[in-house]
Enzyme design. Structure first.
Site, PDB file in Angstrom:
ATOM      1  N   GLU B  68     -34.181  13.164  38.477  1.00  0.00           N
ATOM      2  CA  GLU B  68     -34.310  13.225  37.026  1.00  0.00           C
ATOM      3  C   GLU B  68     -33.702  14.489  36.430  1.00  0.00           C
ATOM      4  O   GLU B  68     -33.144  14.466  35.337  1.00  0.00           O
ATOM      5  CB  GLU B  68     -35.781  13.097  36.617  1.00  0.00           C
ATOM      6  CG  GLU B  68     -36.325  11.665  36.615  1.00  0.00           C
ATOM      7  CD  GLU B  68     -36.614  11.117  38.003  1.00  0.00           C
ATOM      8  OE1 GLU B  68     -36.567  11.895  38.983  1.00  0.00           O
ATOM      9  OE2 GLU B  68     -36.882   9.903  38.122  1.00  0.00           O
ATOM     10  N   HIS B 137     -48.019   6.007  35.090  1.00  0.00           N
ATOM     11  CA  HIS B 137     -46.939   5.151  34.593  1.00  0.00           C
ATOM     12  C   HIS B 137     -47.287   4.543  33.237  1.00  0.00           C
ATOM     13  O   HIS B 137     -46.762   3.497  32.880  1.00  0.00           O
ATOM     14  CB  HIS B 137     -46.648   4.017  35.575  1.00  0.00           C
ATOM     15  CG  HIS B 137     -45.913   4.438  36.815  1.00  0.00           C
ATOM     16  ND1 HIS B 137     -46.486   5.215  37.788  1.00  0.00           N
ATOM     17  CD2 HIS B 137     -44.642   4.193  37.232  1.00  0.00           C
ATOM     18  CE1 HIS B 137     -45.599   5.417  38.764  1.00  0.00           C
ATOM     19  NE2 HIS B 137     -44.476   4.814  38.449  1.00  0.00           N
TER      20      HIS B 137
END
Ligand SMILES: Cc1ncc(C[n+]2csc(CCOP(=O)(O)OP(=O)(O)O)c2C)c(N)n1
Ligand SMILES: [Mg+2]
Lengths: 325, 336
Positions: B68, B137
């Site tokens: 990321e 999440h």
């Protein structure tokens, strides 16, 4: 130490490199003095002793190529061609500084010469150079990106992410690891399981070159081969330049942790002296070398005086430059 | 609504698929647009929201390693060289992994360089709770970035806004974070059959979704729909609610909210996510400080609980404010 001899550095070229190194040295002598007189705020991280790395690498670059570097970045940004006076101006926080006084010593940037910036978060800039190289690949410009970072940065995640991404996409990046043996106050051996940093290149599918970072010619040769590799689409290279930080980490660090004799050993191999010896061997007279140094110092002094005379930014200038309107 | 602005042919599409459509239209319009992220290309995205782009745009769509920080950093570097990168962070929760790149690099590049740089990067992230993805999440992550000057934040809650705001984000010369709510993926809507600039939604403009007299309810994404549901319930009791979807959190369209309050004098803000340090509290603080005279009742924040998003249905459902809770708060304020 390995270095591929790709190009002979001519006498004129080496003189030019020496001139650059002398300017950077003189520049930071003044910064050091200013800091002791509280003209520089916060902190400042001197590049003294490592000048051959920035000058050797950037001498192998051409217009359109880019660099990123660290908070210890005066040398890289100047080597790439940022003006002396506006670089001084930024360190003084002047309105006419490179970044209008918003960045300071740790954030010198001059995009007009390809110096994309100096970064104060260890390792944060490696992916930026990877992205610039990605753009070069997509746009077909042939430009390469060089990113300068320390031995300590080899232990942060972005190092691994950036080398892997550049490796798998075969991007034209020069990863320039300036191994000056310390990350802040910690010797590399106390922080790094395997201090053979150059060996990490293999893990990311790229060649690794370890060079004498105090010899501008050795650095240049390694850079030239890495640049050729990058421009021809073969991908990135890791260059580990072995060098030494002659001052402490920052201006508040007396560097008492250094073993006796270590500094003296490296001072004897000061990059400016190493280059002078080479020039001597090429037949350049001592008087000419002295003149070169004196001229560089005078030029830098004049730039410093100009910067000192410039106005400060206005308080309301802080609202500028956040958004593109 | 934008769909009535033109007579051009339209197609029905859902919130998930319109993401690929918006990306495709910008990739087709401007060859400088590039797109990178994990599994976004060959696989068409973890949510299948980017299907077909790799096949159509080839090298300009790149699958990345699970990196990321490198994704955001590379987008910034490419932007500096003149491209207009769109980076996908698969789940907004993963923004934590590249928080430094987002807040210290992306947000500050232009400022730190004294205006030398332009960083037209769009970061897309799947956001929010309600789909049972558990604590790592499901977070609505938009509030994490509210305190970082330099990032525009858009939170589309309809198909039309998703389409129009994502395209506007890509065209914006500033960094824009686009939060795509996972629990709205099946939502239906309508976009032009052919790329049409009339459907761009400007960043920084709220949408008055429903007009009313008695209360102003401000809500985004999933909560916007629940606010509308609450407005329906309230209508049965004779209370009319004005529902405003700001659509953009930075810059925030305060004017539209103030205008509404001149009429309603009551403010309810519904925020998915814990109450502290968020856009809801900020909006209430700003209205209380600068427009106190407009208020007939205490401005009220309805937010999620200050606990992580739990997995199990009864707990996650209770964590999310629902329509009857919104309606009950409104009734209290109307009677204040
Ligand atoms: C992410 C992050 N962690 C810690 C620091 C504090 N810090 C600044 S420089 C430095 C040492 C870095 O060492 P190295 O990479 O070897 O570079 P050098 O300073 O020797 O040039 C540290 C720990 C920081 N700026 N950023
Ligand atoms: Mg070091």
């Amino acid at each position: 130490m390995t270095a591929v001899q790709t190009e002979t550095v001519t006498r004129d070229r080496l003189l030019e490199m020496q001139r650059r190194m002398c300017e950077i040295r003189a520049f930071e002598d003044i910064v050091k003095d200013w800091f002791s007189r509280a003209l520089v705020r916060g902190s400042t991280h001197l590049y003294q002793g490592q000048e051959a790395v920035a000058v050797g690498i950037t001498s192998a670059l051409r217009r359109g190529d880019t660099t990123t570097c660290t908070y210890r970045g005066h040398g890289t940004v100047l080597a790439q061609g940022a003006p002396l006076d506006r670089s001084f101006g930024e360190i003084l926080g002047k309105a006419n500084g490179l970044c209008g006084g918003k960045g300071g010593s740790m954030h010198l940037a001059d995009l007009s010469v390809g110096a994309l910036g100096s970064f104060a978060i260890v390792g944060a800039h490696l992916p930026i150079s990877v992205g610039a190289a990605w753009a070069s690949q997509l746009l077909g410009t042939g430009a390469v990106s060089a990113t300068f970072f320390g031995d300590g940065a080899a232990n942060i995640g972005t190092f691994h992410e950036a080398l892997n991404l550049a490796g798998v996409w075969k991007l034209p990046v020069l990863f320039v690891l300036e191994n000056n043996l310390y990350g802040e106050y910690s010797p590399i051996t106390t922080t790094t399981a395997n201090p053979e940093l150059v060996d990490r290149a293999a893990a990311y599918g790229m060649p690794g070159l370890r060079v004498d970072g105090n010899d501008v010619v050795a650095v240049f040769d390694a850079a030239a081969s890495a640049v050729a590799r990058g421009r021809s689409g073969q991908g990135p290279t890791l260059i580990e330049a072995m060098t030494y930080r002659q001052s402490g980490h920052s201006r508040s660090d007396p560097a008492k942790y250094r073993p006796a004799g270590e500094l003296e050993g490296w001072l004897a191999r000061d990059p400016l002296t190493v280059a002078e010896r080479r020039l001597h061997d090429m037949g350049v007279e001592t008087a000419e070398l002295d003149r070169l140094r004196a001229d560089a110092e005078a030029k830098v002094r004049r730039a410093a005086e100009r910067a000192l005379s410039w106005p400060e930014p206005r308080p309301e200038d802080r609202f500028e430059d956040l958004w593109v309107h | 609504m934008t769909t009535t602005m033109t007579a051009a042919a339209t197609v029905d599409i859902n919130y998930r698929k319109v993401i690929a459509r918006a990306l495709a239209d910008e990739l087709a319009t401007d060859t400088k647009v590039v797109f990178l992220g994990e599994d976004v290309g060959a696989a068409g995205g973890a949510f299948k929201s980017t299907e077909g782009l790799k096949q159509r745009f080839g090298d300009r769509v790149r699958d990345t390693p699970i990196s990321e920080q490198a994704i955001i950093g590379a987008a910034v570097g490419a932007a500096l060289m003149g491209l207009r990168p769109v980076a996908e962070i698969m789940f907004a929760d993963f923004a934590g992994v590249c928080f430094d790149q987002l807040v210290n690099t992306l947000a500050k590049y232009r400022y730190t360089s004294g205006g030398q740089a332009r960083v037209p990067v769009t970061v897309r992230m799947a956001n929010g709770a309600g789909a049972g993805f558990g604590p790592q999440h499901s977070q609505p992550a938009e509030n994490w970035f509210l305190n970082i000057p330099g990032l525009k934040i858009v939170v589309p809650g309809t198909v039309e806004d998703m389409y129009g705001l994502l395209r506007s984000a890509i065209r914006d010369d500033n960094p824009v974070l686009v939060f795509e709510h996972k629990n709205l993926f099946a939502l239906k809507g309508r976009v032009p059959a052919e790329p049409d600039d009339a459907y761009l939604v400007p960043i920084g403009e709220a949408d008055v979704v429903r007009t009313g007299q008695d209360v102003t309810i401000v809500a985004t994404q999933q909560m916007r729909h629940r606010a509308l549901e609450a407005a329906d319930q309230l209508a049965a009791t004779g209370v009319t609610a004005e529902v405003i979807d700001p659509r953009t959190l930075v810059p925030f369209d305060l004017k539209t909210v103030v205008q509404s309050l001149r009429k309603t004098s009551r403010l309810v803000v519904v925020q998915e996510g814990p109450p502290d340090g968020g856009w809801g509290a900020t909006l209430i603080a700003s209205i209380s400080s600068h427009h106190f005279e407009l208020l007939d009742a205490p401005p009220t924040l309805i937010a999620s609980d200050p606990v992580p998003v739990p997995y199990s249905t009864p707990m996650e459902d209770a964590w999310l404010p629902d329509a009857s809770r919104i309606a009950a708060v409104v009734l209290q304020l109307v009677r204040f």
